[in-house]
Design a protein around this motif. Structure first.
Motif, PDB file in Angstrom:
ATOM      1  N   LEU A 178       0.942  -1.152   0.115  1.00 47.57           N
ATOM      2  CA  LEU A 178       0.040   0.279   0.055  1.00 47.57           C
ATOM      3  C   LEU A 178       0.862   1.363  -0.064  1.00 47.57           C
ATOM      4  CD1 LEU A 178      -2.929   1.143   0.664  1.00 47.57           C
ATOM      5  CD2 LEU A 178      -2.137   1.420   2.811  1.00 47.57           C
ATOM      6  N   HIS A 179       0.707   2.066  -1.142  1.00 46.27           N
ATOM      7  CA  HIS A 179       1.559   3.340  -0.940  1.00 46.27           C
ATOM      8  C   HIS A 179       0.195   4.254  -0.258  1.00 46.27           C
ATOM      9  CE1 HIS A 179       3.327   6.995  -3.168  1.00 46.27           C
ATOM     10  NE2 HIS A 179       4.032   6.826  -2.202  1.00 46.27           N
ATOM     11  N   LEU A 180       0.911   4.877   0.899  1.00 48.53           N
ATOM     12  CA  LEU A 180       0.262   5.920   1.528  1.00 48.53           C
ATOM     13  C   LEU A 180       0.517   7.334   1.486  1.00 48.53           C
ATOM     14  CD1 LEU A 180      -1.871   6.173   4.101  1.00 48.53           C
ATOM     15  CD2 LEU A 180       0.111   5.896   5.705  1.00 48.53           C
ATOM     16  N   THR A 181      -0.290   8.038   1.014  1.00 49.67           N
ATOM     17  CA  THR A 181      -0.003   9.454   0.984  1.00 49.67           C
ATOM     18  C   THR A 181      -0.906  10.487   1.546  1.00 49.67           C
ATOM     19  OG1 THR A 181      -1.323   9.884  -1.304  1.00 49.67           O
ATOM     20  CG2 THR A 181       0.881   8.735  -1.714  1.00 49.67           C
ATOM     21  N   ILE A 201      -9.792   2.792  -1.209  1.00 47.29           N
ATOM     22  CA  ILE A 201      -8.212   2.431  -1.607  1.00 47.29           C
ATOM     23  C   ILE A 201      -8.360   2.102  -2.900  1.00 47.29           C
ATOM     24  CG2 ILE A 201      -6.592   0.464  -1.199  1.00 47.29           C
ATOM     25  CD1 ILE A 201      -7.104   0.742   1.886  1.00 47.29           C
ATOM     26  N   ARG A 202      -7.456   2.523  -3.710  1.00 50.19           N
ATOM     27  CA  ARG A 202      -7.370   2.356  -5.269  1.00 50.19           C
ATOM     28  C   ARG A 202      -6.406   1.353  -5.639  1.00 50.19           C
ATOM     29  NH1 ARG A 202      -7.401   7.248  -3.943  1.00 50.19           N
ATOM     30  NH2 ARG A 202      -5.100   7.461  -3.915  1.00 50.19           N
ATOM     31  N   TYR A 230      -0.056  -2.312  -6.747  1.00 45.25           N
ATOM     32  CA  TYR A 230      -0.171  -2.061  -5.404  1.00 45.25           C
ATOM     33  C   TYR A 230      -1.661  -1.139  -5.029  1.00 45.25           C
ATOM     34  CZ  TYR A 230       1.732   2.381  -6.846  1.00 45.25           C
ATOM     35  OH  TYR A 230       2.035   3.427  -7.607  1.00 45.25           O
ATOM     36  N   PHE A 231      -1.713  -0.875  -3.853  1.00 46.42           N
ATOM     37  CA  PHE A 231      -2.966  -0.206  -3.568  1.00 46.42           C
ATOM     38  C   PHE A 231      -2.429   1.163  -3.237  1.00 46.42           C
ATOM     39  CE2 PHE A 231      -4.220  -4.453  -2.519  1.00 46.42           C
ATOM     40  CZ  PHE A 231      -5.512  -4.451  -3.167  1.00 46.42           C
ATOM     41  N   GLU A 232      -3.313   1.962  -3.138  1.00 48.83           N
ATOM     42  CA  GLU A 232      -3.032   3.250  -3.094  1.00 48.83           C
ATOM     43  C   GLU A 232      -4.052   4.147  -2.058  1.00 48.83           C
ATOM     44  OE1 GLU A 232      -0.371   6.403  -5.237  1.00 48.83           O
ATOM     45  OE2 GLU A 232      -2.386   6.869  -5.885  1.00 48.83           O
ATOM     46  N   MET A 233      -3.695   4.782  -0.985  1.00 44.83           N
ATOM     47  CA  MET A 233      -4.548   5.358  -0.051  1.00 44.83           C
ATOM     48  C   MET A 233      -4.170   6.562   0.194  1.00 44.83           C
ATOM     49  SD  MET A 233      -5.417   4.180   3.986  1.00 44.83           S
ATOM     50  CE  MET A 233      -7.191   4.155   4.429  1.00 44.83           C
ATOM     51  N   SER A 234      -5.059   7.776   0.214  1.00 43.01           N
ATOM     52  CA  SER A 234      -4.635   9.265   0.427  1.00 43.01           C
ATOM     53  C   SER A 234      -5.327   9.636   1.517  1.00 43.01           C
ATOM     54  CB  SER A 234      -4.837  10.025  -0.728  1.00 43.01           C
ATOM     55  OG  SER A 234      -3.890   9.586  -1.664  1.00 43.01           O
TER      56      SER A 234
END
Lengths: 282, 282
Positions: free
Chosen positions: B125-128, B254-255, B272-276
Motif C-alpha cells: 500500500l502506498h500511503l500518501t 483504496i485504489r 499495489y494499493f494506494e490510500m490518500s
C-alpha cells in the motif's frame, strides 16, 4: 462532527440484541448513565486516564483477604443503595444495612448469656433482644449471628492478638424469641486508609470513620433473612458514617446499669452497659 | 424506610464540601448517575456482587503491558465519547478517534517514501497525504506518526516475529505539507478476547472485531495535535467496530494501481494499493 448524544445512541443501538434480557436492561442503563456522566462534566482524556489508573490501583489492591472494590462501592453509597432497592418494602420489618467485609460463615455457636469478649476488648455490654414477626409474635429458634470490632477497631480476622471467634457468635432464640450475650460497647473505627479508596476519601474532604455499631444477621425458617447493624446512639459519626450505613431505626440508646458482670469479662464487676434490639422479620 | 432518592441525596450532601472544585463536580455527577443506574434497574445484591467480581478480574488482568480497563472503556464506547466531548469543535479540522494501546513514544524517524513493512505483512500500500490548515494551506514540518497492525492483526509490540518499529514511523511533511510511505493494506483484527472484557463482549452478543485502519498522530507547532485513524472503505465491521471508532469522514477508498513497488516490500512488484488522506489541523 456527531454529537455526544448521537454517539451514545449508536452505542445503545449496538446493545439491542443482547441475548440475555436482564443483561440487556442492565448494560443499556449502565451505558446511558456512564455516557451521561462523561457528557455532563465534559470529562477530559487526562481525567479519564486518571480514572483508569485509579480503577487499576483498586484492582491491584484487591485480593482474597481485602476487596478494595467493595470499599469503593461502600464509600460512594452504592452498596447501601443496592441494599435498599433490593429489599425495598413497607411490611414493617427491621431495615437492613451492609454486610461489610468481616462476616464469616462459620462463627461459633453460643448459648444465650455467653461471654464473647475479653476484658481488653472494651467496656462490658449486655446485649439483649428478641426476634419477632411483623405482627409482633416471637420467633423461636431463629439464628442471630453477631459480630463486632474490639476497642482497637479491629475484628478477629484482622487482629493476630484475637482468637478466631472472639467478638462473634451464633445464638438461637428461645421460646420468647429472645437472645442475649455479654460483649463490649462498640467504638467507631476507620475503614482502611492505606489504599486508593482511602486516598480518594481524603481527597474528597471526608473522614474515614464508621459510627460505632454491632453487626447482625438474623434468620429463621419461613422468614426473609436480615443483615443489619445496631448503632450506639451516643456514637460520633452517626450523621457522617463513611459508608452511609446508619438508619434512624437502627440507632439504640445504651443504658448504664449497676449490677454483676461475668467475671471473665470485667475488672469492674458492678457496672456495665446494656443495649437492646428487637429484630422484626418479614 | 427512606427512598432510594433520599439516600442518593444524603450521599450527595456529603460531597458538597469537596475541596477541589473540579473533583466536586465530577464526583457528584458520578454518584448521581451510578445511583440512578442502580435505582433504575433495581440492581440486586447478587448482580452487584457479580459486578464487583468482574471489576476485580479486570483489575487483575491489567498490568504494564495490557490495560483491560482501557479495553472495557473502549468497548462501552466511553473512550470515544470522552474523545468527542474533550475535542468538540466545528472549526473544520479532521475528527479524532481513540489512541488505542499500541502507540509508542519513540517510533523511528523515517524519510518520506520509506518502506515500513515486510512482504509478509500484507498487500503493498502506498500511503500518501498532506497536512493542512483549516483554511487549506499546507503545513510544512508537521510530524505524522503512523502505526498499524500486520496481516496477522498484530502490532510490533505484540508480535515477537516483528522487529520493533516495523509497521510504524514518524515522518515530517515537506514544503507542500505532503508525506508518503510504503506499507501494507490494513486488515480487521479482534481486540483481545481472553480476558473478562472479551467474555463480556461475547455475553453481550457482540463480535470483537475492529474495522481495518491505520493509526495517525499528527502535530505541528502552533496547531492542536490530532490523534485519529483512517479506515479502509471496503473493510468489514465499519458499521460495528467493537470500540465505536469509525467516523464517516475518516473512511477512505483504496485504489488499485499498476506501477512499481519498492523491491523490499513485494514479490509482485507491479501492482499495489494506494490510500490518500489529508489531515486538517486547527
Amino acid at each position: 462532527m456527531i454529537s455526544p448524544e448521537e454517539l451514545t445512541a449508536n452505542v445503545l443501538a449496538s446493545h439491542e440484541e443482547v441475548p440475555d434480557p436482564r443483561l440487556r436492561v442492565i448494560i443499556r442503563s449502565l451505558i446511558t448513565h456512564l455516557h451521561a456522566f462523561a457528557t455532563e462534566v465534559v470529562l477530559t482524556q487526562d481525567e479519564w486516564a486518571a480514572g483508569i489508573a485509579f480503577l487499576t490501583a483498586v484492582g491491584h489492591m484487591t485480593d482474597d483477604r481485602r476487596n478494595e472494590f467493595i470499599l469503593l462501592s461502600d464509600t460512594l453509597g452504592l452498596s447501601m443503595l443496592v441494599d435498599l432497592v433490593d429489599h425495598y418494602s413497607d411490611a414493617g420489618e427491621t431495615e437492613s444495612t451492609v454486610l461489610g467485609p468481616f462476616w464469616v460463615a462459620d462463627a461459633p455457636w453460643r448459648e444465650n448469656g455467653a461471654v464473647i469478649a475479653r476484658p481488653e476488648d472494651g467496656d462490658p455490654l449486655h446485649l439483649t433482644g428478641r426476634v419477632l414477626t411483623t405482627g409482633g409474635e416471637p420467633i423461636a429458634e431463629a439464628i442471630v449471628d453477631v459480630w463486632q470490632a474490639s476497642a482497637k477497631g479491629l475484628y478477629d480476622v484482622q487482629d493476630p492478638e484475637q482468637t478466631p471467634g472472639n467478638l462473634r457468635g451464633r445464638f438461637r432464640t428461645g421460646a420468647d424469641g429472645g437472645f442475649d450475650c455479654w460483649t463490649v460497647r462498640p467504638v467507631p473505627y476507620p475503614v482502611p486508609t492505606d489504599g486508593p479508596v482511602g486516598k480518594m476519601v481524603a481527597a474528597l474532604g471526608r473522614h474515614p470513620w464508621r459510627a460505632a455499631h454491632i453487626h447482625f444477621r438474623v434468620s429463621a425458617d419461613g422468614y426473609q433473612a436480615l443483615t443489619t447493624h445496631l448503632f450506639d446512639a451516643e456514637s460520633e459519626y452517626l450523621d457522617s458514617d463513611v459508608v452511609f450505613g446508619v438508619k434512624e431505626m437502627l440507632i439504640r440508646s445504651i443504658r448504664r446499669v449497676e449490677g454483676v458482670v461475668p467475671e471473665e469479662l470485667a475488672s469492674k464487676r458492678f457496672e456495665y452497659f446494656e443495649m437492646s434490639g428487637d429484630f422484626i422479620l418479614a
